[in-house]
Design an enzyme around this catalytic site. Structure first.
Site, PDB file in Angstrom:
ATOM      1  N   ASP A 158     -51.393 -62.511  15.931  1.00  0.00           N
ATOM      2  CA  ASP A 158     -51.911 -61.297  16.562  1.00  0.00           C
ATOM      3  C   ASP A 158     -51.534 -60.013  15.816  1.00  0.00           C
ATOM      4  O   ASP A 158     -51.410 -58.959  16.419  1.00  0.00           O
ATOM      5  CB  ASP A 158     -51.413 -61.212  18.006  1.00  0.00           C
ATOM      6  CG  ASP A 158     -49.890 -61.184  18.098  1.00  0.00           C
ATOM      7  OD1 ASP A 158     -49.213 -61.325  17.056  1.00  0.00           O
ATOM      8  OD2 ASP A 158     -49.377 -61.022  19.218  1.00  0.00           O
ATOM      9  N   CYS A 159     -51.393 -60.091  14.508  1.00  0.00           N
ATOM     10  CA  CYS A 159     -51.020 -58.908  13.730  1.00  0.00           C
ATOM     11  C   CYS A 159     -52.268 -58.095  13.371  1.00  0.00           C
ATOM     12  O   CYS A 159     -53.122 -58.556  12.609  1.00  0.00           O
ATOM     13  CB  CYS A 159     -50.292 -59.327  12.454  1.00  0.00           C
ATOM     14  SG  CYS A 159     -49.944 -57.959  11.345  1.00  0.00           S
ATOM     15  N   LYS A 171     -49.867 -63.487   9.371  1.00  0.00           N
ATOM     16  CA  LYS A 171     -49.030 -63.986  10.460  1.00  0.00           C
ATOM     17  C   LYS A 171     -49.689 -65.162  11.165  1.00  0.00           C
ATOM     18  O   LYS A 171     -50.852 -65.085  11.559  1.00  0.00           O
ATOM     19  CB  LYS A 171     -48.766 -62.865  11.470  1.00  0.00           C
ATOM     20  CG  LYS A 171     -47.917 -63.297  12.647  1.00  0.00           C
ATOM     21  CD  LYS A 171     -47.749 -62.186  13.654  1.00  0.00           C
ATOM     22  CE  LYS A 171     -46.954 -62.671  14.856  1.00  0.00           C
ATOM     23  NZ  LYS A 171     -46.885 -61.666  15.909  1.00  0.00           N
ATOM     24  N   VAL A 211     -45.891 -59.108   6.397  1.00  0.00           N
ATOM     25  CA  VAL A 211     -47.302 -59.475   6.216  1.00  0.00           C
ATOM     26  C   VAL A 211     -48.148 -58.281   6.637  1.00  0.00           C
ATOM     27  O   VAL A 211     -47.692 -57.466   7.427  1.00  0.00           O
ATOM     28  CB  VAL A 211     -47.679 -60.730   7.052  1.00  0.00           C
ATOM     29  CG1 VAL A 211     -47.019 -61.962   6.497  1.00  0.00           C
ATOM     30  CG2 VAL A 211     -47.364 -60.547   8.524  1.00  0.00           C
ATOM     31  N   SER A 261     -51.073 -52.986   4.426  1.00  0.00           N
ATOM     32  CA  SER A 261     -52.508 -53.135   4.694  1.00  0.00           C
ATOM     33  C   SER A 261     -53.336 -51.973   4.152  1.00  0.00           C
ATOM     34  O   SER A 261     -54.452 -52.180   3.657  1.00  0.00           O
ATOM     35  CB  SER A 261     -52.774 -53.329   6.184  1.00  0.00           C
ATOM     36  OG  SER A 261     -52.339 -52.214   6.933  1.00  0.00           O
ATOM     37  N   LYS A 307     -39.790 -68.201   7.930  1.00  0.00           N
ATOM     38  CA  LYS A 307     -40.554 -67.891   6.720  1.00  0.00           C
ATOM     39  C   LYS A 307     -40.212 -68.878   5.604  1.00  0.00           C
ATOM     40  O   LYS A 307     -39.041 -69.167   5.370  1.00  0.00           O
ATOM     41  CB  LYS A 307     -40.257 -66.461   6.261  1.00  0.00           C
ATOM     42  CG  LYS A 307     -40.665 -65.425   7.288  1.00  0.00           C
ATOM     43  CD  LYS A 307     -40.146 -64.055   6.932  1.00  0.00           C
ATOM     44  CE  LYS A 307     -40.432 -63.103   8.080  1.00  0.00           C
ATOM     45  NZ  LYS A 307     -39.639 -61.905   8.028  1.00  0.00           N
TER      46      LYS A 307
END
Length: 120
Positions: free
Chosen positions: A20-21, A9, A61, A75, A48
């Protein structure tokens, strides 16, 4: 040498700054800690790029690609793959400490020792 590309991000209003992800940051920190080189694609989640949506229709993401393999999202999955491909330094929790129950027992034991030592 492995070729890794990662989509993360971009900051809102600052397309050249990491956003800030926490999920993206977790993957990036894992790569950094293991000293693995990678190429970063900062993705503006409000606009995007078409290529990103073609490889990742959900548009989420982080997204990573190892060598010429398929793109992988999530993740937890990404960090697991990184840990398998680059086992040193190990960043996974050792099995003997993986349980909250074991952690609570260790804390209780430490508390008991501290109290015992204090009252000696």
């Amino acid at each position: 040498m492995a070729k890794i590309e990662i989509c993360v991000k971009a900051a809102t209003g600052a397309p050249d700054v990491l956003g800030d992800c926490p999920f993206c940051q977790r993957v990036l920190l894992t790569l950094e800690e293991k000293k693995v080189s990678y190429k970063t694609h900062l993705i503006n989640l409000d606009n995007k790029p078409q290529w990103f949506l073609e490889v990742n229709p959900e548009g989420k993401v982080p997204l990573i690609k190892f060598d010429d393999e398929n793109w992988v999202s999530d993740s937890d999955v990404i960090v697991g793959i990184i840990e398998e491909k680059y086992p040193e330094p190990a960043l996974v929790t050792p099995p003997e400490f993986a349980s909250v129950y074991v952690f609570m027992l260790l804390l209780r034991e430490c508390d008991f020792v501290l109290i015992y030592e204090f009252h000696k």
